[in-house]
Design a protein around this motif. Structure first.
Motif, short mmCIF file in Angstrom:
data_model
loop_
_atom_site.label_atom_id
_atom_site.label_comp_id
_atom_site.label_asym_id
_atom_site.label_seq_id
_atom_site.Cartn_x
_atom_site.Cartn_y
_atom_site.Cartn_z
N LEU A 1 41.72 32.37 40.91
CA LEU A 1 41.37 33.05 39.66
C LEU A 1 40.03 32.58 39.13
CD1 LEU A 1 44.83 33.06 37.82
CD2 LEU A 1 43.71 34.96 39.01
N TYR A 2 39.69 31.33 39.38
CA TYR A 2 38.38 30.80 38.99
C TYR A 2 37.67 30.32 40.26
CZ TYR A 2 40.44 30.80 34.34
OH TYR A 2 41.06 31.19 33.18
N PRO A 3 37.15 31.28 41.04
CA PRO A 3 36.58 30.91 42.35
C PRO A 3 35.35 30.03 42.20
CG PRO A 3 36.11 33.21 41.82
CD PRO A 3 37.05 32.71 40.77
N CYS B 1 43.81 34.89 48.43
CA CYS B 1 42.84 35.75 47.77
C CYS B 1 43.34 37.19 47.59
CB CYS B 1 41.52 35.75 48.54
SG CYS B 1 40.63 34.18 48.44
N PRO C 1 44.22 38.65 43.22
CA PRO C 1 43.63 39.64 42.31
C PRO C 1 44.11 41.06 42.59
CG PRO C 1 41.96 38.10 43.04
CD PRO C 1 43.17 37.83 43.87
N VAL D 1 37.27 46.10 40.19
CA VAL D 1 37.03 44.75 39.70
C VAL D 1 37.82 43.72 40.50
CG1 VAL D 1 37.33 43.20 37.73
CG2 VAL D 1 36.41 45.50 37.38
N MET D 2 39.09 43.99 40.75
CA MET D 2 39.91 43.04 41.49
C MET D 2 39.52 42.98 42.96
SD MET D 2 41.64 41.61 39.28
CE MET D 2 42.26 41.78 37.60
N ALA E 1 36.40 43.29 44.05
CA ALA E 1 35.24 42.40 44.05
C ALA E 1 35.65 40.95 43.84
CB ALA E 1 34.26 42.85 42.97
N TRP E 2 36.65 40.74 43.01
CA TRP E 2 37.13 39.38 42.76
C TRP E 2 37.68 38.74 44.04
CZ3 TRP E 2 39.31 38.28 37.29
CH2 TRP E 2 39.38 36.91 37.09
N SER E 3 38.44 39.51 44.80
CA SER E 3 38.98 38.99 46.06
C SER E 3 37.87 38.68 47.05
CB SER E 3 39.95 40.01 46.66
OG SER E 3 41.08 40.19 45.84
N VAL F 1 34.70 37.85 46.35
CA VAL F 1 33.97 36.66 45.89
C VAL F 1 34.79 35.39 46.13
CG1 VAL F 1 33.02 35.51 43.86
CG2 VAL F 1 32.61 37.95 44.21
N ALA F 2 36.08 35.46 45.83
CA ALA F 2 36.93 34.27 45.99
C ALA F 2 37.04 33.86 47.45
CB ALA F 2 38.31 34.54 45.41
#
Length: 236
Positions: free
Chosen positions: A77-79, A157, A160, A190-191, A193-195, A197-198
């Motif tokens: 959650l906070y990569p 990952c 998200p 958004v999720m 992209a979050w996955s 990046v993480a």
């Protein structure tokens, strides 16, 4: 007298004495206390006892594993660049996320073959087959990460996207329309992209500098397929 008796103190003619001569005459009095310990210190015993998991209860073991899984969820959650997922890898978190995602992708119909939705086994196979393929690709590119470490990172990952699936299920409870679709599209993007990046935050440093793009591209496709399944999901 031509031959004079040589002095006993003459070093040239003195009889050499044994190196350890006289040691047998030395005795240790029983009144002299012998200092020092030959037993294992109590602190070392306690430390070894605490580090052993054979003597802990089942409840403590389960709570310890749940706390470890929760810490890894927070890292996703906070990569940030950290080796926690790589050092203390496990597959409990990926298994929980995969089962949860597969259950939420099921429609309400009894026969899922007629409603066109993905079956539980299909989602399960897509997730794990994709993760294994990416892991093998990473190893062939010369990555210095182990097989199960890569599976652990890719599986965690998915968190998200699992959250995106939960939000989409809640949005689908409202009246369908273009606004409904736009909200789901925004959440999934958004999720997604979050996955990405993480996962790259944990896997990028394990690849050679000139092959990072080749290692990230399959990761992009992997999470894109899952995101597409979430976006195109519609209840019966």
């Amino acid at each position: 007298m031509a031959e004079a008796a040589e002095s006993p103190g003459d070093p040239g003619t003195a009889t050499p004495r044994p190196l350890f001569a006289g040691l047998s005459d030395i005795s240790i009095s029983q009144d002299i206390p012998v200092e020092g310990e030959i037993t294992i210190p109590m602190r070392s015993r306690i430390r070894e006892f605490d580090s052993s998991t054979l003597n802990e209860s089942v409840q403590n073991t389960i709570m310890r594993d749940l706390k470890a899984v929760g810490k890894k969820f927070m890292h996703v959650l906070y990569p940030r660049k950290s080796n926690t997922l790589l050092r203390d890898w496990d597959l409990w978190g990926p298994l929980i996320l995969c089962v949860t995602l597969a259950l939420m992708l099921q429609r309400g119909s009894v026969d899922s073959e007629k409603d066109g939705g993905p079956q539980f086994a299909e989602v399960f196979v897509i997730v794990w087959f994709g993760a294994v393929t990416i892991t093998l690709n990473s190893k062939l590119l010369g990555g210095n990460i182990s097989f199960f470490q890569s599976l652990c990172v890719l599986g965690y990952c998915i968190l998200p996207l699992t959250v995106a699936m939960l939000v989409c299920r809640l949005v689908l409870l409202t009246e369908p329309g273009p606004i409904n679709f736009m909200v789901r599209l925004f959440v999934v993007i958004v999720m997604f992209a979050w996955s990405i990046v993480a996962s790259t935050a944990f896997l990028a440093d394990s690849q050679p500098p000139n092959r990072k793009a080749l290692a990230v591209y399959p990761v992009f496709l992997f999470y894109f397929v899952i995101s597409w399944m979430i976006l195109t999901f519609t209840p019966q």
